[in-house]
Write a protein that holds these residues in place. Structure first.
Motif, short mmCIF file in Angstrom:
data_model
loop_
_atom_site.label_atom_id
_atom_site.label_comp_id
_atom_site.label_asym_id
_atom_site.label_seq_id
_atom_site.Cartn_x
_atom_site.Cartn_y
_atom_site.Cartn_z
N VAL A 286 0.87 -1.17 0.00
CA VAL A 286 0.00 0.00 0.00
C VAL A 286 0.91 1.22 0.00
N GLU A 287 0.67 2.12 -0.95
CA GLU A 287 1.53 3.29 -1.13
C GLU A 287 0.78 4.58 -0.79
N LEU A 288 1.51 5.52 -0.21
CA LEU A 288 0.99 6.86 0.05
C LEU A 288 1.68 7.83 -0.90
N VAL A 289 0.91 8.68 -1.57
CA VAL A 289 1.45 9.67 -2.50
C VAL A 289 0.84 11.03 -2.19
N LYS A 290 1.70 12.04 -2.16
CA LYS A 290 1.24 13.41 -1.90
C LYS A 290 1.76 14.36 -2.98
N PHE A 291 0.95 15.35 -3.31
CA PHE A 291 1.36 16.48 -4.13
C PHE A 291 1.23 17.72 -3.24
N GLN A 379 4.02 26.44 -11.90
CA GLN A 379 5.31 26.03 -11.36
C GLN A 379 5.26 24.53 -11.04
N PHE A 380 6.42 23.92 -10.90
CA PHE A 380 6.46 22.49 -10.62
C PHE A 380 6.11 22.22 -9.16
N ILE A 381 5.24 21.22 -8.98
CA ILE A 381 4.79 20.83 -7.65
C ILE A 381 5.86 19.95 -7.00
N HIS A 382 5.77 19.73 -5.69
CA HIS A 382 6.61 18.76 -5.01
C HIS A 382 5.84 17.47 -4.82
N THR A 383 6.49 16.34 -5.10
CA THR A 383 5.86 15.04 -4.91
C THR A 383 6.53 14.30 -3.76
N LEU A 384 5.70 13.56 -3.02
CA LEU A 384 6.18 12.77 -1.89
C LEU A 384 5.52 11.40 -1.97
#
Length: 430
Positions: A286-291, A379-384
């Motif tokens: 199970v993966e967590l992804v944030k923008f 602008q470019f977002i940050h991904t986590l």
């Protein structure tokens, strides 16, 4: 990938931070990229000068024709300029491709808070939660527990597929499914939107999150296509917003959680890692992804890590959190925390999750941008992202830490509702 303009303006800084990774020296690649970028900018400047000349002459021609003057020389000049502009555009496009190919092979810069170190032996431990269980009997490794209970069957998996695959049987399958549902439900309560993505992704998606071109040998590629089996839900979920501009009217991040089977053809390590569920070619996660907005991404990184820890706390595992040093942090990550659970068979902590902030490294590759309002420049977002967490390793940890002297395994309380109230795994009746 890194911003080529930033590299050009901060060349020495970039070289220094990359060399602290202790992987390889990237000085020649950086120099070549800067050289190409400088040439590209010169070509663009010259092309713009020619276009300005073209516009000026274009305005003059109608007036000259009106005066009855011969414009053939000017028309020939215009054609010559147009051909040069076209040629310059082709060369600029070729140079852009060469720059991208270089940058695709250059890792991210470690964040300033990442300690300098050679390898995983120099990762500082941030916190330790819980105490490893003390047994009054000789505990077994999970693969022996699974075999004795009849719930794990690697032998038949090897017959059907090959080494490093497993059949989960009976309560083994139910336990694995219970863990998946517990993780998804817990993360949904923390505000993550659940996604069930495709398990197959294309080359652009693998490039977008940084798996390609560097790690192509570790990927399972579908013969005769440019498709790959997803190595992690990070790939399809991050690329869900590829080539998009996301609107952020407030500071809240976009949060997704996703289950996928994961497929990796990595060589791995020898010894006990080749047995059991710790290092498989196919495993559940199970993966967590944030923008997140750039100014908030490190705060969101801490929250994402805490969300991954939440499921470990619910299971009652003893675990620790380590901050990866420059020599151990992943290719695309600017900063990573590893969550490591204590496994009796290893007599040490074993990684079960990596929670990373990629800053704009992935977003630049996948072209994911944001605006606060329609008037803003994109602008470019940050991904986590982070494992929330690896399911097979969780099952292995449950079998080892909840085993009993009589060979049974107690089901953790938080999982019992997902197993119909069952409290114990006993030997399967054939």
């Amino acid at each position: 990938m890194l911003d080529i303009k930033f590299i050009k303006d901060n060349t020495d800084f970039v070289k220094t931070r990359l060399n602290e990774r202790n992987s390889k020296n990237f000085d020649s690649e950086i120099n070549r990229a800067v050289e190409l970028y400088t040439k590209r900018n010169e070509l663009i400047y010259n092309a713009e000068q020619m276009k300005a000349k073209q516009n000026q002459v274009s305005k003059e021609i109608p007036a000259l024709k009106k005066e009855g003057k011969d414009t053939s020389d000017l028309l020939n000049q215009m054609k010559e300029i147009a051909d040069k502009i076209k040629e310059a555009d082709i060369i600029i496009k070729e140079i852009d491709g060469k720059i991208d190919n270089i940058l695709y092979g250059i890792p991210n810069l470690p964040h300033k808070s990442v300690p300098v170190g050679k390898d995983d032996k120099e990762n500082p431990v941030v916190r330790i939660i819980g105490e490893p269980r003390k047994f009054d009997f000789a505990p077994l490794p999970h693969w022996e527990i699974g075999e004795k209970l009849g719930i794990l069957d690697p032998e038949n998996a090897a017959k059907v597929t090959g080494a490093r695959f497993h059949f989960y049987i009976g309560d083994g399958a139910r336990l694995e499914r219970a863990v998946i549902n517990y993780f998804l439900d817990t993360h949904a309560k923390s505000g993550y939107t659940e996604i069930l993505p495709p398990f197959i992704v294309n080359r652009n998606s693998m490039i977008g999150t940084g798996q390609l071109p560097k790690f192509e040998e570790d990927a399972f590629k579908l013969s005769g296509t440019d498709y790959f089996l997803a190595p992690t839900a990070e790939v399809p979920v991050t690329n869900y917003h590829a080539n998009e501009i996301l609107m952020f009217e407030n500071a809240e991040p976009i949060k997704y959680c996703a289950y996928t089977a994961c497929f990796r053809s990595e060589a791995g390590s020898a010894g006990r890692d080749t047995r059991g569920l710790v290092r498989q070619h196919q495993f559940n996660k199970v993966e967590l992804v944030k923008f997140a907005l750039p100014e908030n991404s490190y705060e969101e990184h801490e929250k994402l890590t805490a969300d991954a820890e939440k499921v470990l706390q619910g299971l009652g595992f003893a675990y620790r959190v380590s901050l990866l040093c420059t020599g151990d942090v992943g290719f695309g990550s600017a900063k990573t925390y590893d969550l490591e659970v204590y496994m009796p068979s290893y007599e040490r902590y074993v990684e079960i999750s990596s929670c990373s902030n990629y800053e704009d490294f992935q977003a630049r590759r996948a072209n994911i941008r944001y605006k606060r309002n329609q008037k803003d420049k994109a602008q470019f977002i940050h991904t986590l992202n982070g494992s929330g967490v690896a399911v097979g390793r969780t099952t292995a940890c449950i079998l080892e830490n909840y085993q009993n002297a009589d060979g049974t395994v107690t089901i953790p309380e938080v999982l019992r509702p997902y197993m119909g109230g069952q409290t114990l795994i006993e030997k399967r009746k054939k």
